[in-house]
Design a protein around this motif. Structure first.
Motif, short mmCIF file in Angstrom:
data_model
loop_
_atom_site.label_atom_id
_atom_site.label_comp_id
_atom_site.label_asym_id
_atom_site.label_seq_id
_atom_site.Cartn_x
_atom_site.Cartn_y
_atom_site.Cartn_z
N SER A 154 4.87 -3.49 2.48
CA SER A 154 3.93 -4.61 2.29
C SER A 154 2.74 -4.21 1.43
O SER A 154 1.95 -5.06 1.04
CB SER A 154 3.45 -5.13 3.65
OG SER A 154 2.64 -4.16 4.29
N ASN A 155 2.59 -2.94 1.14
CA ASN A 155 1.46 -2.45 0.34
C ASN A 155 1.73 -2.75 -1.14
O ASN A 155 2.63 -2.15 -1.74
CB ASN A 155 1.28 -0.95 0.57
CG ASN A 155 -0.02 -0.41 0.03
OD1 ASN A 155 -0.81 -1.13 -0.59
ND2 ASN A 155 -0.25 0.87 0.24
N ARG B 266 6.56 -1.74 -4.90
CA ARG B 266 6.60 -1.47 -3.46
C ARG B 266 7.83 -0.61 -3.17
O ARG B 266 8.84 -0.73 -3.86
CB ARG B 266 6.67 -2.77 -2.69
CG ARG B 266 5.47 -3.66 -2.98
CD ARG B 266 5.66 -5.04 -2.44
NE ARG B 266 4.65 -5.92 -3.01
CZ ARG B 266 3.99 -6.83 -2.33
NH1 ARG B 266 4.24 -7.01 -1.05
NH2 ARG B 266 3.10 -7.57 -2.93
N GLU C 6 0.77 5.80 -2.56
CA GLU C 6 0.02 5.13 -1.51
C GLU C 6 0.91 4.39 -0.51
O GLU C 6 0.52 4.13 0.61
CB GLU C 6 -1.04 4.21 -2.08
CG GLU C 6 -0.55 3.20 -3.08
CD GLU C 6 -0.62 3.66 -4.53
OE1 GLU C 6 0.02 4.68 -4.89
OE2 GLU C 6 -1.30 2.99 -5.32
N GLN C 7 2.15 4.09 -0.90
CA GLN C 7 3.07 3.43 0.02
C GLN C 7 3.44 4.33 1.20
O GLN C 7 3.92 3.84 2.22
CB GLN C 7 4.33 2.93 -0.70
CG GLN C 7 5.21 4.02 -1.26
CD GLN C 7 4.81 4.47 -2.67
OE1 GLN C 7 3.68 4.31 -3.09
NE2 GLN C 7 5.75 5.03 -3.39
N GLN D 180 1.18 -3.17 -5.39
CA GLN D 180 0.63 -2.45 -6.56
C GLN D 180 0.60 -0.94 -6.40
O GLN D 180 -0.32 -0.28 -6.86
CB GLN D 180 -0.78 -2.96 -6.88
CG GLN D 180 -0.88 -4.41 -7.22
CD GLN D 180 -0.39 -4.72 -8.63
OE1 GLN D 180 -0.32 -3.85 -9.47
NE2 GLN D 180 -0.04 -5.97 -8.86
N CYS D 181 1.61 -0.35 -5.76
CA CYS D 181 1.67 1.10 -5.60
C CYS D 181 2.24 1.73 -6.86
O CYS D 181 3.20 1.22 -7.44
CB CYS D 181 2.57 1.47 -4.42
SG CYS D 181 1.97 0.89 -2.83
N ASP E 257 1.07 6.65 2.44
CA ASP E 257 -0.18 7.20 2.98
C ASP E 257 -0.36 7.00 4.48
O ASP E 257 -1.01 7.79 5.14
CB ASP E 257 -1.39 6.63 2.25
CG ASP E 257 -1.57 7.22 0.86
OD1 ASP E 257 -0.87 8.20 0.54
OD2 ASP E 257 -2.41 6.70 0.10
N ARG E 258 0.18 5.94 5.02
CA ARG E 258 0.00 5.66 6.45
C ARG E 258 1.10 6.28 7.32
O ARG E 258 1.08 6.14 8.53
CB ARG E 258 -0.05 4.14 6.68
CG ARG E 258 -1.27 3.52 6.04
CD ARG E 258 -1.41 2.06 6.41
NE ARG E 258 -2.41 1.46 5.56
CZ ARG E 258 -2.22 0.40 4.81
NH1 ARG E 258 -1.05 -0.21 4.82
NH2 ARG E 258 -3.18 -0.07 4.05
N ASP F 120 5.31 1.87 3.52
CA ASP F 120 4.75 0.54 3.77
C ASP F 120 5.14 -0.39 2.63
O ASP F 120 4.49 -0.43 1.59
CB ASP F 120 3.24 0.64 3.90
CG ASP F 120 2.58 -0.69 4.21
OD1 ASP F 120 3.29 -1.71 4.33
OD2 ASP F 120 1.34 -0.70 4.32
N ARG G 136 10.00 1.80 0.06
CA ARG G 136 10.19 2.47 1.34
C ARG G 136 11.50 3.22 1.26
O ARG G 136 12.36 2.91 0.44
CB ARG G 136 10.14 1.51 2.51
CG ARG G 136 11.27 0.54 2.55
CD ARG G 136 11.18 -0.37 3.76
NE ARG G 136 11.78 -1.65 3.45
CZ ARG G 136 11.47 -2.77 4.02
NH1 ARG G 136 10.54 -2.80 4.95
NH2 ARG G 136 12.07 -3.88 3.70
N GLU H 215 6.43 -4.68 -8.91
CA GLU H 215 5.45 -5.67 -8.47
C GLU H 215 5.59 -6.94 -9.32
O GLU H 215 5.62 -6.85 -10.55
CB GLU H 215 4.04 -5.09 -8.61
CG GLU H 215 3.00 -5.85 -7.83
CD GLU H 215 3.25 -5.82 -6.33
OE1 GLU H 215 2.96 -6.85 -5.70
OE2 GLU H 215 3.72 -4.81 -5.78
#
Length: 173
Positions: free
Chosen positions: A29-30, A15, A110-111, A32-33, A113-114, A27, A17, A3
């Motif tokens: 674009s998410n 970040r 969290e990157q 501060q993971c 999670d979706r 993700d 992927r 980051e």
């Protein structure tokens, strides 16, 4: 990526992927993971490849594999909790201990999670397969990569993370 703007001392935030067969998982674009959960997942995965298989998974289609692993690890099929799962808590723990290594990216940060649930397997003398349960539950996306390409990608990520940890905090993960 790390980051932008992180000031040492800091943990490795950024970040991420994963790409497989021109398919992106995660993700990017998410912001501060925490990248440490993925580091731990990939470290464990690197230790078990190419022997990421159990004989009781043989003769299952990709859909059958995902259904079986989803049931054993999450008591679900996609987002639908299975009502007929009568395992005790101890039986669920034992199933996680045995089959948890096939979990891929779920709860790795969290990157991811979706993303829909995904699993990873490597049947003997075959490519590594990433199996993704689509959100509509009726499809399984089957992505393949060679064992050597997968091992190289894991090794490179772990090295990148370790180098980043040293530069941000002064110690490797």
């Amino acid at each position: 990526m790390i980051e932008p703007g992180l000031v040492p001392p800091s943990a490795v935030y950024g970040r991420m992927r994963v790409w497989c067969e021109n398919t992106s998982l995660g993700d990017f674009s998410n912001p501060q993971c925490s990248l440490y959960p993925a580091y731990l997942g990939f470290k464990r995965l690197g230790e078990v490849l190419p022997n990421l298989w159990l004989d009781d998974l043989s003769d299952l289609s990709d859909e059958g594999l995902v259904d079986r692993l989803d049931r054993l690890l999450y008591g679900a099929r996609g987002h639908h909790v299975l009502e007929d799962d009568d395992r005790t808590a101890i039986e669920c723990e034992l199933d996680w201990d045995k089959y948890g290594i096939f979990n891929f990216l779920t709860n790795w940060g969290e990157q991811f999670d979706r993303e829909p649930k995904s699993f990873i397997v490597c049947p003997p003398a075959q490519h590594v397969k990433v199996l993704v349960r689509t959100y509509d539950v009726d499809r399984v996306l089957s992505l393949r990569a060679s064992v050597s390409a997968t091992t190289d990608a894991i090794r490179l990520y772990l090295k990148w993370f370790d180098d980043s940890a040293v530069s941000l905090f002064g110690a490797a993960g």
